[in-house]
Structure formats: structure tokens, C-alpha cells
Design a protein around this motif. Structure first.
Motif, PDB file in Angstrom:
ATOM      1  N   UNK A   1       0.853  -1.190   0.000  1.00 42.87           N
ATOM      2  CA  UNK A   1       0.000   0.000   0.000  1.00 42.87           C
ATOM      3  C   UNK A   1       0.882   1.232   0.000  1.00 42.87           C
ATOM      4  N   UNK A   2       0.755   2.037  -1.050  1.00 38.05           N
ATOM      5  CA  UNK A   2       1.605   3.224  -1.147  1.00 38.05           C
ATOM      6  C   UNK A   2       0.820   4.491  -0.848  1.00 38.05           C
ATOM      7  N   UNK A   3       1.545   5.449  -0.312  1.00 43.07           N
ATOM      8  CA  UNK A   3       0.965   6.731   0.082  1.00 43.07           C
ATOM      9  C   UNK A   3       1.755   7.830  -0.609  1.00 43.07           C
ATOM     10  N   UNK A   4       1.049   8.852  -1.031  1.00 38.72           N
ATOM     11  CA  UNK A   4       1.691  10.006  -1.658  1.00 38.72           C
ATOM     12  C   UNK A   4       1.824  11.099  -0.598  1.00 38.72           C
ATOM     13  N   UNK A   5       3.011  11.209  -0.010  1.00 38.99           N
ATOM     14  CA  UNK A   5       3.264  12.199   1.040  1.00 38.99           C
ATOM     15  C   UNK A   5       3.851  13.453   0.384  1.00 38.99           C
TER      16      UNK A   5
END
Length: 95
Positions: free
Chosen positions: A34-38
Motif C-alpha cells: 500500500x503506497x501513500x503520496x506524502x
């Protein structure tokens, strides 16, 4: 005699398990995929896995352990972990 026999079975099973490389837990795989765009700090412009964010210097060890325990126990959803981690990293990077 039954107890000894039972213990031997347990030891054999544990020994066989130890011979195989450890399999990743499903909850662990979910965190790694699961990737997050920070949008702050060193992660700006990159998609980062929740696993990497949890193990970054932005998340104190106590918080990481607590989040992992709650998620593994099913008390937090993946989406809730994502929200909490994103919030902590965003606040820490902005500070």
C-alpha cells in the motif's frame, strides 16, 4: 506418556517450520504494497509504502509498535493506519 508424545510433536512441527524461510504475514504484505503520496519532507513527490513510512524516522518506535499491534489484531483497518501514519509524518516533517 501422552504429554511427552505431545511435546515431541510440537518440537517436530516447530523444527520443520524453522527449516523454511519465514513467510510474510498477510497484514505485513498489505503494509508493504500500500503506497501513500506524502507531500512533505524527503518523501515529497514519491509514492512510499506504508511499511517504509512506519519505519521512517518520523514515526517514534512506541507509535510504530502500537500501530502494528492494533493493525495485526484487526482493531485498525489498513485505511485507518494509512491516515494515522500520513498525519504523523506530515506533522513531523512540517515541524
Amino acid at each position: 506418556i501422552t504429554v511427552k508424545s505431545s511435546n515431541q510433536d510440537t518440537e517436530t512441527a516447530a523444527g520443520e517450520e524453522g527449516d523454511n524461510p519465514p513467510k510474510e504475514e498477510p497484514w505485513e504484505t498489505a503494509l508493504k504494497t500500500t503506497v501513500v503520496d506524502i507531500k512533505v519532507g524527503e518523501f515529497r513527490g514519491h509514492k512510499v509504502s506504508l511499511w517504509d513510512l512506519l519505519h521512517s524516522h518520523y514515526i517514534p518506535e512506541e507509535n510504530r509498535k502500537e500501530l502494528l499491534e492494533l493493525y495485526e489484531a484487526g482493531e485498525l483497518t489498513l485505511e485507518q493506519v494509512k491516515t494515522v501514519v500520513s498525519t504523523i509524518v506530515t506533522r513531523a516533517a512540517a515541524a
